[in-house]
Design an enzyme around this catalytic site. Structure first.
Site, PDB file in Angstrom:
ATOM      1  CE1 TYR A 136     -12.214 -11.809  -0.431  1.00  0.00           C
ATOM      2  CE2 TYR A 136     -11.115 -10.189  -1.880  1.00  0.00           C
ATOM      3  CZ  TYR A 136     -11.036 -11.636  -1.153  1.00  0.00           C
ATOM      4  OH  TYR A 136      -9.775 -11.940  -0.508  1.00  0.00           O
ATOM      5  CE  LYS A 186      -8.264 -26.503  -4.316  1.00  0.00           C
ATOM      6  NZ  LYS A 186      -6.691 -27.358  -4.383  1.00  0.00           N
ATOM      7  CG  ASP A 218      -3.693 -26.392  -4.401  1.00  0.00           C
ATOM      8  OD1 ASP A 218      -3.979 -26.037  -5.481  1.00  0.00           O
ATOM      9  OD2 ASP A 218      -3.932 -27.451  -3.819  1.00  0.00           O
ATOM     10  CG  ASP A 242      -6.646 -10.029  -1.124  1.00  0.00           C
ATOM     11  OD1 ASP A 242      -5.704  -9.352  -1.022  1.00  0.00           O
ATOM     12  OD2 ASP A 242      -7.632 -10.160  -0.317  1.00  0.00           O
ATOM     13  CG  ASP A 246      -0.410  -8.627  -0.142  1.00  0.00           C
ATOM     14  OD1 ASP A 246      -0.621  -8.200  -1.433  1.00  0.00           O
ATOM     15  OD2 ASP A 246      -1.049  -8.501   0.726  1.00  0.00           O
TER      16      ASP A 246
END
Ligand code: NAD
Length: 352
Positions: A136, A186, A218, A242, A246
């Site tokens: 970001y 990852k 994942d 992020d 959620d």
């Protein structure tokens, strides 16, 4: 006396902030309050979503309590002038690098969750998300070429220092909980994530009382649904956080229930996880509990008042136990109350 800046923002921000104020008023003469403008409300008053006045107030405050920003009224503005920019700007100005989102299941609301109640037994974990690095914010970023043959790119970048400070935040939190930290990455395919894992392991040397595990993102996305009770503290880079935070929020059943904190080395901001909900703004049906619990987190983390935070959480639990519900969480047999009534019930319980 600790100084608290209240920024209601837009939409339901005002209605739910009124309820947080009602609850905070149960502890008179302990804190000093000031109100300010951010988001669309600040655009209307000052022509910008994060005015200098608000910046000055925020820098001088010990903590900021924020409602929510945004709404259709400002949707047609260029993206750099929209209310949501105010949120990014205040996070940046206050150096808020750690986002903390506790995920707790309220027993009386267990049926709201899309998961079977048997999966939710003993679920209580915290997502610690890095907030100022990663894709970001990484540079270079941009778009090359002409329409039809363009390519676009972003950069996933983390410095050792950025990983260290968020890892310390995660381990410190885990130390005061069940002493388990699961770090998400990852690292099998991304160099930035291999560095993440290496530095988290290095920082772990200082927290040998905390059990550290690593999980690829994942797999984490699956395990949060399959075995949410296995987690205590989830430490995650910005983008994965992020998404995962959620996903985790869904376990609780309603967006209106969840608080969050964004912490820096000097400043802190507390806000419910939801947005300004323009579809229900002004209707008196918004759930103020996420906002009220954000105030509790603020008292505990920035004001050294864990006892008052405990009183607030106990009052929320008691009011839910007694069957009071706002529309988002109402079901047959429960007592439907407005935003205002829910705030009053919680405040009354604190004062009992
Ligand atoms: P939202 O979270 O505002 O609403 C999503 C859905 O959840 C809506 O149906 C809404 O009515 C419901 N909801 C949200 N909070 C609730 C509450 N407390 N009680 C009952 N129901 C609640 O997300 P959105 O609709 O995607 O965004 C609306 C606006 O909020 C946009 O302008 C967006 O940019 C902004 N936004 C702001 C923040 C923030 O201030 N931190 C976060 C997300 C979105």
């Amino acid at each position: 006396m600790k100084k608290i800046l209240l920024l209601p923002g837009d939409g339901i921000g005002h209605e739910i902030m009124e309820q947080a104020k009602k609850v905070l008023a149960c502890f008179p003469n302990l804190f000093e309050y000031e109100e300010g403008y951010i988001g669309g409300a600040a655009i209307d008053k000052y022509g910008t979503p994060f005015p200098e006045t608000t910046l000055k107030q925020a820098l001088e405050a010990d903590a900021v309590l924020l409602g929510a920003v945004g709404g259709p009224k400002w949707d047609s503005l260029p993206s750099e002038n929209r209310p949501e920019r105010g949120l990014l700007a205040i996070r940046k100005a206050l150096g808020l690098y750690a986002n903390i989102r506790p995920i707790d299941i309220w027993k009386p609301l267990i049926d709201l969750s899309p998961l079977k109640p048997s999966f939710l037994k003993d679920v209580s974990f915290v997502v610690v998300r890095e907030l100022t690095g990663d894709l970001y914010f990484g540079t270079p970023r941009g778009v090359h070429g002409e329409k039809g043959s363009r390519s676009a790119f972003n950069t996933m970048v983390y410095s050792e220092e950025e990983i260290k400070r968020i890892a310390h935040t995660g381990f410190r939190l885990a130390r005061n909980r069940k002493k388990k930290l699961c770090s998400i990455d990852k690292s099998n395919v991304l160099e930035a994530m291999a560095l993440w894992r290496e530095i988290v392991e290095e920082v772990h040397q200082e927290y040998q009382d905390v059990a550290l595990s690593h999980m690829y993102v994942d797999n984490a996305a699956m395990q949060i649904i399959k075995k949410p009770s296995d987690f205590d503290v989830i430490l995650t880079p910005n983008m994965f956080g992020d998404i995962l935070s959620d996903e985790a929020a869904v376990l609780c059943g309603s967006l209106g229930l969840l608080p969050s904190a964004s912490l820096g080395s000097k400043h802190a901001l507390y806000e419910p996880i939801h947005g300004s909900a323009p579809d229900i703004a002004g209707m008196g049906i918004a759930n103020p509990i996420g906002m009220i619990l954000s105030a509790a987190m603020m008292l505990e983390t920035s004001c050294g008042s864990s006892d008052l935070a405990f009183k607030i959480r106990s009052a929320v639990a008691a009011v839910l136990d007694a069957g009071f519900r706002t529309k988002d969480s109402w079901s047959d047999g429960m007592v439907l109350v407005s935003t205002d009534e829910m705030g009053t019930k919680i405040a009354e319980h604190i004062l009992r």
